[in-house]
Design an enzyme around this catalytic site. Structure first.
Site, PDB file in Angstrom:
ATOM      1  CB  CYS A   2      -0.867   0.031   1.248  1.00  0.00           C
ATOM      2  SG  CYS A   2      -1.873  -1.448   1.435  1.00  0.00           S
ATOM      3  NE  ARG A  27       4.387   1.661  -1.583  1.00  0.00           N
ATOM      4  CZ  ARG A  27       5.622   1.244  -1.346  1.00  0.00           C
ATOM      5  NH1 ARG A  27       6.608   1.686  -2.078  1.00  0.00           N
ATOM      6  NH2 ARG A  27       5.877   0.402  -0.377  1.00  0.00           N
ATOM      7  CD1 TRP A  74      -2.481  -4.768  -4.685  1.00  0.00           C
ATOM      8  CD2 TRP A  74      -2.003  -5.995  -2.883  1.00  0.00           C
ATOM      9  NE1 TRP A  74      -2.344  -6.079  -5.091  1.00  0.00           N
ATOM     10  CE2 TRP A  74      -2.050  -6.850  -4.015  1.00  0.00           C
ATOM     11  CE3 TRP A  74      -1.722  -6.559  -1.639  1.00  0.00           C
ATOM     12  CZ2 TRP A  74      -1.819  -8.224  -3.931  1.00  0.00           C
ATOM     13  CZ3 TRP A  74      -1.494  -7.924  -1.555  1.00  0.00           C
ATOM     14  CH2 TRP A  74      -1.552  -8.738  -2.701  1.00  0.00           C
ATOM     15  CG  ASN A 100       2.866  -0.837   3.113  1.00  0.00           C
ATOM     16  OD1 ASN A 100       2.290  -1.836   2.700  1.00  0.00           O
ATOM     17  ND2 ASN A 100       4.072  -0.481   2.694  1.00  0.00           N
ATOM     18  N   GLY A 101       1.356  -3.110   5.292  1.00  0.00           N
ATOM     19  CA  GLY A 101       1.935  -4.319   5.881  1.00  0.00           C
ATOM     20  C   GLY A 101       0.850  -5.226   6.423  1.00  0.00           C
ATOM     21  CD  GLU A 482      10.122 -10.172 -17.819  1.00  0.00           C
ATOM     22  OE1 GLU A 482       9.920 -10.992 -16.916  1.00  0.00           O
ATOM     23  OE2 GLU A 482       9.814  -8.974 -17.717  1.00  0.00           O
ATOM     24  CE  LYS A 486       6.589  -7.407 -17.513  1.00  0.00           C
ATOM     25  NZ  LYS A 486       7.759  -7.724 -16.751  1.00  0.00           N
ATOM     26  CD  GLU A 489       3.567  -8.207 -14.503  1.00  0.00           C
ATOM     27  OE1 GLU A 489       3.624  -7.668 -13.410  1.00  0.00           O
ATOM     28  OE2 GLU A 489       4.445  -8.051 -15.377  1.00  0.00           O
ATOM     29  CG  HIS A 505       8.956 -33.733 -22.990  1.00  0.00           C
ATOM     30  ND1 HIS A 505       9.177 -35.056 -23.265  1.00  0.00           N
ATOM     31  CD2 HIS A 505      10.028 -33.063 -23.494  1.00  0.00           C
ATOM     32  CE1 HIS A 505      10.349 -35.191 -23.889  1.00  0.00           C
ATOM     33  NE2 HIS A 505      10.878 -33.993 -24.035  1.00  0.00           N
ATOM     34  CE  LYS A 608       7.630  -1.093 -10.575  1.00  0.00           C
ATOM     35  NZ  LYS A 608       7.856  -1.884 -11.785  1.00  0.00           N
TER      36      LYS A 608
HETATM   37  O1  M6R Z   1      10.835  -5.061  -6.902  1.00  0.00           O
HETATM   38  P1  M6R Z   1      11.191  -6.464  -7.256  1.00  0.00           P
HETATM   39  O2  M6R Z   1      12.074  -6.555  -8.443  1.00  0.00           O
HETATM   40  O3  M6R Z   1      11.764  -7.231  -6.099  1.00  0.00           O
HETATM   41  O4  M6R Z   1       9.819  -7.130  -7.632  1.00  0.00           O
HETATM   42  C1  M6R Z   1       9.712  -8.490  -7.916  1.00  0.00           C
HETATM   43  C2  M6R Z   1       8.400  -8.803  -8.578  1.00  0.00           C
HETATM   44  O5  M6R Z   1       7.332  -8.477  -7.740  1.00  0.00           O
HETATM   45  C3  M6R Z   1       8.237  -8.030  -9.897  1.00  0.00           C
HETATM   46  O6  M6R Z   1       9.286  -8.275 -10.775  1.00  0.00           O
HETATM   47  C4  M6R Z   1       6.906  -8.417 -10.583  1.00  0.00           C
HETATM   48  O7  M6R Z   1       6.970  -9.734 -11.031  1.00  0.00           O
HETATM   49  C5  M6R Z   1       6.645  -7.431 -11.722  1.00  0.00           C
HETATM   50  N1  M6R Z   1       5.314  -6.940 -11.651  1.00  0.00           N
HETATM   51  C6  M6R Z   1       6.899  -8.014 -13.055  1.00  0.00           C
HETATM   52  O8  M6R Z   1       6.594  -7.147 -14.099  1.00  0.00           O
END
Ligand code: M6R
Length: 613
Positions: A2, A27, A74, A100-101, A482, A486, A489, A505, A608
């Site tokens: 958050c 966040r 969040w 936050n937490g 990756e 992407k 997400e 497989h 994020k």
């Molecule tokens: O801030 P970080 O690199 O530690 O974050 C790790 C993941 O949460 C982050 O890479 C997440 O998978 C992204 N949203 C990917 O685009």
């Protein structure tokens, strides 16, 4: 996870808080709220939905006051409703706080507080804090907050205001990031610098266990029962413009296009340390130590974990040291014998990911030297690592990580080069050749971005399939992972990344004309093998998108097999190719998501910075 922001000073707080929340939405963005101290009362406004809705509401019915706190959420405990949005208050409405937490013992505390007559109005863990402060002994707000901290388990960053002391904010950091912003016009508290950067570039990072008392004139930090001397502020290196859209329609697109500069800066900040010894000193390592490591383990999450997977290829080849790559969330609980002689790399854009932080702590407790590869200056992972290698990607706002990923790859290449030379694993001519290739990367990435239009057209053809397969081999396999991440997400389409040869497989059963198969196929030692895998998909009626080297424009076999070929300039050393081959995959995810009407900068359910376990 958050976002928290607070301000106390001589200006009206609500516009400052709303602007701060806008900067923090990456966040968390399922609800937002403010509490403003005014004439001995607390005015609270909160609602489910984006910060823009809250801003509109406050525009129509203004709030006034020169001190207040704000939050963008969040959800962890309780659905993302208006009721569960922060700030939360005690029974009397005289205390309001944002958090936050996670409060781990919230259920037990809630039962105790309810039994003693407190009325709970929300499903959140946070609300227990407000009721605990209501009952706590103490002359002033900070004493009451201090009394509560001892009873609470979990990780938290909080900011609290009360009617009895209108210009005061009390903030605590225990596991979740909190910083203070200092300026002539007042004092700020926030969960990261983006929230305050347009007002100040001077910040003070709180450490776990710090309790800060903030007023218009400055701050004090208390630890235990005493006040500690003022900390020297850190200067935020990036300008306020860095968090503006600068003419781009979305942050994700802006950040994809910022990659040449981000890479250039990352190379420059490492190379500024002329001698490799200087570079190693930054990592808090000596050449001798670097020669004695027997293995490397990499811990990370999400996209950073993908960078780690590519890092394994880079580091094993350049340094001759065996490398293992772990999901931080798995590593932290796994049964593992202490591994003497292990260097741990903790890779994180935010430097705040809870699992990566715990993995780092565990590795340290096992005697490993931890090197953080981190983008956010002053973040917890950067501070707790034994040495830190900063990326110079600048603030990344889009939830989908893009420029941080390619900067991480560049950092791993620089590290591989430095270690390889120090250990004698790289002969000087090969080292110089690699260095030359590295320096060409910003320009190669700039040219890779020229496929943007072409990808936009391609996205129109493939924006509504049943799902996607992303395939690659060797160093291109994590690139495929990756690319799939992407797309998932930001577009909410299912996508699976797989090693190209392994698909026989199982995943090959998914192949049909409604499942585009994206092959990452640069010209490397496995190229012909990948062509064979493309044949296998083609034979089953799959629609093939090949990401291939510019030099392969004339490649007849690929031209015959692929429905679409996207050419990018590829470095001549295969280890560097992920830095350019990932670019069209980022763009494909972006354009497909935009066509599907998705909010690419704030994808549903994501945040994020994942500061909870
Ligand atoms: O801030 P970080 O690199 O530690 O974050 C790790 C993941 O949460 C982050 O890479 C997440 O998978 C992204 N949203 C990917 O685009």
């Amino acid at each position: 996870m958050c976002g928290i922001v607070g301000y106390t000073g001589r200006r009206e707080a609500p516009p400052i808080l709303l602007e701060g929340l806008q900067r923090l939405v990456y966040r968390g963005y399922d609800s937002a709220g403010l509490a403003v101290s005014s004439n001995g009362t607390l005015a609270i406004r909160k609602m489910a939905g984006p910060v823009e809705d809250l801003s509109q509401d406050i525009l129509q019915t203004p709030l006034r006051g020169v001190a207040g706190i704000g939050h963008t959420r969040w959800a962890t405990h309780g659905a993302p409703t208006t009721l569960n949005a922060h700030p939360h208050t005690d029974c009397s409405g005289r205390i309001a706080l944002v958090h936050n937490g996670i409060i781990e013992n919230a259920d037990r505390l809630r039962a105790e507080l309810s039994a003693s007559g407190h009325t709970f109005r929300t499903d959140t863990d946070t609300e227990v804090l407000a009721h605990l402060i209501e009952d706590a002994p103490g002359e002033c707000l900070e004493d009451r907050v201090r009394a509560v901290i001892g009873r609470v388990k979990g990780s938290y960053g909080i900011a609290v205001v009360g009617t009895a002391e209108p210009g005061k904010i009390v903030a605590v950091r225990q596991g979740s990031p909190v910083l203070l912003g200092l300026s002539e016009g007042g004092t700020f508290v926030a969960s990261d610098a983006a929230a305050v950067r347009s007002h100040t570039d001077e910040v003070v990072y709180l450490l776990d266990g710090d309790l800060a008392v903030i007023t218009a004139d400055g701050y004090q930090i208390r630890r235990g029962n005493g006040t500690i001397p003022l900390r020297r502020p850190t200067r935020v290196a990036w300008s306020a413009d860095a968090v503006e859209l600068a003419g781009f329609e979305r942050y994700m697109l802006k950040e994809i296009f910022e990659q040449p500069d981000a890479i250039r800066r990352t190379i420059a900040s490492w190379s500024a340390r002329n001698e490799s010894e200087d570079a190693l000193a930054q990592c808090n390592l000596t050449p001798l130590e670097c020669r004695t490591f027997e293995r490397i383990q990499i811990v990370a999450c999400g996209t950073s974990w993908h960078a780690g997977l590519i890092g394994r290829y880079i580091l094993e080849e350049m340094t001759g040291i065996p490398v293992q790559v772990e999901y931080a969330s798995e590593y932290r609980y796994k049964c593992q014998l202490p591994l003497p002689g292990t260097l741990t790399l903790a890779i994180s854009q935010s430097g705040e990911t809870a699992d990566t932080l715990e993995a780092l702590r565990r590795a340290q407790s096992e005697g490993s030297h931890v090197l953080g590869i981190v983008n956010t200056v002053g973040s917890t992972i950067a501070r707790e690592s034994d040495g830190v290698m900063y990326l110079a990607a600048g603030p990344e706002i889009g939830v989908a990580s893009t420029k941080a990923f390619t900067s991480q790859l560049v950092a791993l290449l620089l590290l591989g080069l430095t270690f390889g030379e120090a250990r004698g694993a790289l002969a000087p001519p090969r080292a110089r050749e690699l260095e030359g290739e590295l320096r060409k990367l910003p320009e190669l990435v700039r040219r890779s971005l020229e496929v943007d239009r072409e990808i936009k057209e391609l996205a129109k053809i493939v924006s509504n399939p049943r799902g996607f397969l992303y395939l690659g081999r060797g160093v291109s396999f994590p690139v495929a992972l990756e690319g799939a991440l992407k797309l998932k997400e930001v577009s909410y389409l299912h996508a699976e990344g797989y090693p190209a040869a392994e698909m026989k497989h199982g995943p090959i059963a998914l192949v049909d004309d409604d499942t585009p198969v994206v092959f990452v196929a640069p010209r490397d030692g496995l190229y012909r093998k990948v062509l064979a895998n493309i044949q296998e998909v083609k034979a089953r009626g799959g629609r093939i998108i090949a990401i291939c080297a510019e030099e392969d424009e004339e490649e007849m076999e690929l031209a015959r097999l692929a429905d679409h070929r996207v050419h990018v300039p590829c470095p001549s050393d295969p280890l560097l190719t992920p830095v350019t081959t990932v670019v069209p995959l980022q763009l494909l995810a972006y354009h497909v998501a935009m066509l599907r009407g998705c909010n690419v900068d704030r994808p549903r359910n994501l945040a994020k910075s994942v500061t909870v376990e």
